[in-house]
Design a protein around this motif. Structure first.
Motif, PDB file in Angstrom:
ATOM      1  N   ASN A 124       3.659  14.836  62.459  1.00 55.88           N
ATOM      2  CA  ASN A 124       2.248  14.957  62.839  1.00 55.88           C
ATOM      3  C   ASN A 124       1.850  16.398  63.098  1.00 55.88           C
ATOM      4  O   ASN A 124       0.669  16.758  62.982  1.00 55.88           O
ATOM      5  N   MET A 125       2.800  17.254  63.421  1.00 52.80           N
ATOM      6  CA  MET A 125       2.531  18.691  63.462  1.00 52.80           C
ATOM      7  C   MET A 125       2.270  19.187  62.036  1.00 52.80           C
ATOM      8  O   MET A 125       1.340  19.960  61.778  1.00 52.80           O
ATOM      9  N   LEU A 165       8.507  11.931  64.827  1.00 54.37           N
ATOM     10  CA  LEU A 165       7.088  11.552  64.916  1.00 54.37           C
ATOM     11  C   LEU A 165       6.267  12.789  65.222  1.00 54.37           C
ATOM     12  O   LEU A 165       5.221  13.040  64.621  1.00 54.37           O
ATOM     13  N   GLY A 166       6.754  13.555  66.197  1.00 52.77           N
ATOM     14  CA  GLY A 166       6.081  14.801  66.534  1.00 52.77           C
ATOM     15  C   GLY A 166       6.056  15.718  65.330  1.00 52.77           C
ATOM     16  O   GLY A 166       5.007  16.255  64.960  1.00 52.77           O
ATOM     17  N   GLU A 218       9.608  17.399  69.360  1.00 52.68           N
ATOM     18  CA  GLU A 218      10.231  16.474  70.302  1.00 52.68           C
ATOM     19  C   GLU A 218      10.811  15.258  69.598  1.00 52.68           C
ATOM     20  O   GLU A 218      11.597  14.518  70.190  1.00 52.68           O
ATOM     21  N   SER A 219      10.422  15.043  68.358  1.00 53.32           N
ATOM     22  CA  SER A 219      10.921  13.900  67.591  1.00 53.32           C
ATOM     23  C   SER A 219      10.411  14.065  66.169  1.00 53.32           C
ATOM     24  O   SER A 219       9.595  14.946  65.885  1.00 53.32           O
ATOM     25  N   LEU A 255       9.016  25.558  64.756  1.00 46.94           N
ATOM     26  CA  LEU A 255       8.988  24.855  66.032  1.00 46.94           C
ATOM     27  C   LEU A 255       9.880  23.615  65.979  1.00 46.94           C
ATOM     28  O   LEU A 255       9.759  22.797  65.068  1.00 46.94           O
ATOM     29  N   GLU A 314       4.921   6.600  58.852  1.00 48.01           N
ATOM     30  CA  GLU A 314       3.512   6.401  59.222  1.00 48.01           C
ATOM     31  C   GLU A 314       2.715   7.680  58.940  1.00 48.01           C
ATOM     32  O   GLU A 314       1.633   7.651  58.357  1.00 48.01           O
ATOM     33  N   TYR A 371      -0.391   8.451  56.305  1.00 45.16           N
ATOM     34  CA  TYR A 371      -1.665   9.088  56.681  1.00 45.16           C
ATOM     35  C   TYR A 371      -1.943  10.302  55.789  1.00 45.16           C
ATOM     36  O   TYR A 371      -3.072  10.535  55.386  1.00 45.16           O
ATOM     37  N   TYR A 386       1.169  17.394  59.651  1.00 42.69           N
ATOM     38  CA  TYR A 386      -0.148  16.819  59.297  1.00 42.69           C
ATOM     39  C   TYR A 386      -1.278  17.754  59.762  1.00 42.69           C
ATOM     40  O   TYR A 386      -2.214  18.040  59.003  1.00 42.69           O
ATOM     41  N   GLY A 387      -1.161  18.249  60.982  1.00 38.38           N
ATOM     42  CA  GLY A 387      -2.183  19.140  61.507  1.00 38.38           C
ATOM     43  C   GLY A 387      -2.225  20.451  60.746  1.00 38.38           C
ATOM     44  O   GLY A 387      -3.288  20.901  60.299  1.00 38.38           O
ATOM     45  N   ALA A 388      -1.058  21.067  60.568  1.00 40.55           N
ATOM     46  CA  ALA A 388      -0.993  22.350  59.861  1.00 40.55           C
ATOM     47  C   ALA A 388      -1.506  22.194  58.439  1.00 40.55           C
ATOM     48  O   ALA A 388      -2.274  23.022  57.943  1.00 40.55           O
ATOM     49  N   PHE A 428       8.234  22.390  61.028  1.00 42.73           N
ATOM     50  CA  PHE A 428       8.407  21.615  62.257  1.00 42.73           C
ATOM     51  C   PHE A 428       9.502  20.599  61.983  1.00 42.73           C
ATOM     52  O   PHE A 428       9.452  19.902  60.964  1.00 42.73           O
TER      53      PHE A 428
END
Ligand SMILES: Cc1ncc(C[n+]2csc(CCOP(=O)(O)OP(=O)(O)O)c2C)c(N)n1
Ligand code: SF4
Lengths: 356, 259
Positions: A64-65, A60-61, A57-58, A54, A90, A94, A67-69, A26
């Motif tokens: 955090n993608m 930040l996006g 959008e930024s 993918l 940030e 996390y 992070y999820g994966a 990402f």
């Protein structure tokens, strides 16, 4: 071994990601690293290996993608350059706090601010000292060739999963943009089994539920968790220090440089030897953990160090920590996107140590 | 007859879903978060999808949702839940992924993640708790705070000349082609709870059918932040919030409903 190709550093990272069995990338475009996502897109990795790609959008996006994966046990990565990496701090904090593995590539450009798209090594502090909030560390690898841009991708994933910690490949526009011969490793399979002790893929009847969180409102318990993280970083320091030494054993003067500046210093070191100056080069490969011990050992016999960086002096602070008052340390840095030549560095070495 | 004679299987009229833990809820008495948690979990239980569901807890009063929802969960940075959900769903397209977010989380700091996840048509479900205020941090103005409404950062009431108007995120994302089912509900009466549960069920069904993003807003109270008793808060919500945030389906089967 695999095939040999002429590639840009950025392309080598992208190709290596597919070959390393990376599950998902990402990212958000930024110079000088957009070739990574562009190369991936050209390869249609969903067809080659099933890898997810993918454009977020930024940053930040993107982080955090990741992070999820990563939470689901997948090999996830992102890449960016300095301003974008600042936005990811940030998320990285996390991920370090909730102990999730990922690969982040920073193809550093000059700052502060929007700065310049020219190469720089001024994100050293951010990369090696935490970067975001809280007491945490990333494992930081500094490739010095296009070959290493490729080789360090699977290494980064191995380390990330071994320690369940984000790993950063810290490079810059020089290595990212230059073309070199690279021997690509063979395609590795993508993982099909996931360690059910920690992944969030849905709680099945045969296991406890898994939670990824960096939050704990009980200070005593949270202190324990922080100690646990520190213990992990200690283990990383004990086991993962990597460096390269060139003619250091008999050296009077040792250049210390990583990544692109180490490439320039390789030439300086040769030129110095040709002139009869006993110069060596120590190249940290891991920036965290930093090769303090090796530098300290060298400090016992060399007359002086010269730390060379594309920054106003960041890594040199770690060299100072290693050397203490044992011997002299000098620093030479170019900033704002400027790159020194090998002879320029040699002149500095001569001026500082040999009276010009 | 003693109490223990009454507590028998055949007399049971209500049973807490096993998908809620026994942990005591951290929410203020009367807060809508607890009911919203329960109906989300009931839907997941009734659909039999718990083993394939991953929930995302936001930053806000529901930051500890993972303590109460008895499934695999991930707690994420403030506002980023739709991005994290995207990361999971893209890697595991057959799993169910949902976010549970407050209005500060979803409509202020996370506006970008919300809009883009909706626009990409991620096959996830977003549960959006709109209480018109920042509950967790002590009742500051949210992007959803009504004109004239008092909060700790608008002590004389929200002045739209200075602070702009409240944002209707739900109507906004309904206009994006990536969203398929969008509804606004409440959980303050038994009837509204039943309706909200139906909407949440429809949202997860949408996800099951891979139709695109499903989004359920729950207009809720924050009695602590609003500085009211729970009963006052619910009354105030009916009189002030519902006219501005009207309840009902907004988009069904990918089509915006003409009202
Ligand atoms: C990056 C960041 N900024 C600010 C905060 C502080 N913060 C925590 S919760 C919150 C507001 C939450 O409000 P809302 O999303 O409406 O949820 P509620 O508490 O009302 O359920 C804020 C601003 C934070 N944790 N992280
Ligand atoms: S502060 Fe408001 S939103 Fe938070 S738990 Fe209390 S009533 Fe609910």
């Amino acid at each position: 071994m695999g095939e040999t190709r002429l590639m840009k550093g950025n392309e080598a990272i992208a190709e290596a990601a597919i070959r390393a069995g990376c599950d998902a990338y990402f990212g958000y475009p930024i110079t000088p690293q957009s070739e990574i996502i562009e190369y991936l897109a050209s390869q249609e990795p969903h067809k080659r290996t099933g890898m997810v790609l993918l454009q977020a959008e930024s940053e930040l996006g993107a982080i955090n993608m990741v992070y999820g994966a990563a939470g689901t046990g997948k090999k996830a990565m992102t890449s960016s350059s300095s301003p974008g990496i600042s936005l990811m701090q940030e998320g990285l904090s996390y991920m370090a706090g909730s102990e999730l593995p990922c690969l982040v590539v920073n193809i550093v450009r000059g700052g502060p601010g929007l700065g310049t798209i020219q190469p720089s090594q001024a994100d050293y502090f951010q990369a090696t000292k935490g970067g975001g909030h809280g007491d945490y560390k990333l494992i930081v690898l500094a490739p010095a060739s296009v070959q290493e841009m490729s080789d360090f991708v699977p290494l980064a994933f191995d380390l990330a999963f071994k320690y369940r910690n984000p790993v950063m490949i810290l490079s810059d526009g020089v290595i990212g943009q230059m073309m070199e011969k690279v021997e690509l490793f063979d395609q590795m399979p993508r993982a099909t089994e996931f360690d059910q002790t920690w992944v969030t893929t849905g709680k099945t009847a045969d296991r406890e539920r898994n939670i990824h969180s960096s939050l704990d409102l009980d200070p005593a318990r949270f202190e324990k968790h922080n100690h646990h993280l520190q213990e992990k970083y200690k283990k990383i320091i004990e086991n993962e220090v990597r460096f390269e030494k060139i003619q250091c054993d008999d050296a009077d003067y040792v250049l210390v440089a990583y990544g692109s500046s180490s490439r320039i210093c390789q030439k300086t070191q040769k030129l110095a030897r040709e002139k009869g100056i006993k110069a060596g080069l120590l190249r940290p490969i891991t920036l965290f953990p930093f090769p303090y011990e090796e530098i300290e050992k060298l400090a016992n016999h060399v007359k002086g160090f010269l730390a060379v960086e594309l920054s106003a002096g960041q890594m040199v602070e770690d060299v100072e920590l290693a050397v203490g008052k044992k011997t002299r340390i000098e620093f030479y840095g170019r900033i704002g996107g400027m790159i020194p030549t090998p002879t320029e560095i040699l002149t500095v070495l001569e001026e500082k140590y040999l009276g010009g | 007859m003693e109490v223990k004679d009454i507590i028998k299987e055949e007399n049971l009229v209500f049973k807490k879903t096993g998908l809620l833990t026994d942990k005591i809820l951290s929410y203020c008495p009367g807060c809508g978060h607890g009911v919203a948690h329960r109906i989300v979990m009931e839907v997941i239980e009734e659909m039999g999808i718990a083993e394939d569901t991953i929930g995302i807890a936001p930053v806000g009063c529901s930051v500890l949702a993972y303590e109460f929802m008895n499934i695999d969960m991930q707690q994420v940075p403030h506002g980023r839940a739709p991005a994290t959900a995207t990361g999971i769903k893209r890697c595991w397209p057959d799993k169910f992924v949902f976010t549970y977010q407050g209005d500060g989380d979803l409509a202020a700091i996370g506006t970008s993640e919300t809009i883009h996840a909706c626009n990409r048509g991620e096959n996830i479900t977003i549960i959006f708790i709109n209480n018109g205020i920042y509950g967790m941090t002590g009742g500051q103005m949210a992007p959803t705070t009504l004109p004239g409404m008092k909060s700790s950062t608008t002590p004389y009431g929200r002045d739209v000349e200075l602070m702009g108007n409240p944002i209707k995120m739900t109507e906004l994302v309904a206009h994006l082609p990536g969203t398929y089912y969008i509804s606004r509900q409440a959980v303050h009466t038994p009837l509204s709870v039943r309706r909200a549960k139906k909407a949440i069920q429809k949202a997860f069904e949408t996800q099951k059918q891979n139709k695109g993003l499903s989004f359920v807003e729950i207009v809720s109270n924050c009695n602590s932040g609003w500085k009211m008793t729970p009963i006052q808060a619910n009354k105030w919500m009916e009189e002030n919030m519902f006219p501005f945030y009207p309840l009902g389906d907004i988009k069904v089967d990918g089509k915006i409903i003409d009202k």
